[in-house]
Design a protein around this motif. Structure first.
Motif, short mmCIF file in Angstrom:
data_model
loop_
_atom_site.label_atom_id
_atom_site.label_comp_id
_atom_site.label_asym_id
_atom_site.label_seq_id
_atom_site.Cartn_x
_atom_site.Cartn_y
_atom_site.Cartn_z
N LEU A 1 -1.95 2.12 4.94
CA LEU A 1 -0.64 2.15 5.34
C LEU A 1 -0.65 0.35 6.31
N GLU B 1 3.65 -0.17 8.30
CA GLU B 1 4.37 1.59 8.33
C GLU B 1 3.49 2.46 9.28
N ARG C 1 6.28 5.47 10.61
CA ARG C 1 5.87 7.07 10.98
C ARG C 1 5.46 7.46 11.96
N VAL D 1 6.13 7.96 4.24
CA VAL D 1 5.96 6.55 4.37
C VAL D 1 4.48 6.42 3.86
N LYS E 1 3.14 5.86 1.19
CA LYS E 1 3.86 4.71 0.59
C LYS E 1 4.73 5.41 -0.29
N SER F 1 8.24 2.53 2.64
CA SER F 1 7.28 1.21 2.77
C SER F 1 8.30 0.25 3.62
N ARG F 2 6.76 -0.21 4.42
CA ARG F 2 8.01 -1.76 5.48
C ARG F 2 7.14 -2.43 5.61
#
Length: 79
Positions: A3, A7, A11, A68, A71, A74-75
């Protein structure tokens, strides 16, 4: 798959909020029991309904945190 930092932050935020809701529900259940013991069944039932809402929201947030991690959500940058 790793991540990115955004992300990971998302999370952590989701997990933290879920944890806050879980502990709030535990405390509210304790209060509901005290209300019931004093004969205030109407308010005790209202507090228990709030607990049910909190528990459902906690489960949803925990699920989002797992999405998250997988995946699915997502950010790319912090908002």
């Amino acid at each position: 798959m790793w991540l990115n930092e955004h992300e990971q932050a998302l999370r952590r935020d989701l997990q933290g909020l879920a944890s806050d809701l879980r502990w709030s529900a535990v405390e509210l259940l304790r209060i509901a029991e005290q209300l019931r013991l004093t004969g205030n069944d109407v308010d005790a039932e209202a507090v228990k309904r709030l607990c049910d809402l909190f528990q459902g929201d906690e489960q949803r947030l925990s699920g989002y945190a797992e999405e998250v991690k997988a995946k699915i959500i997502s950010r790319n940058k912090a908002v």
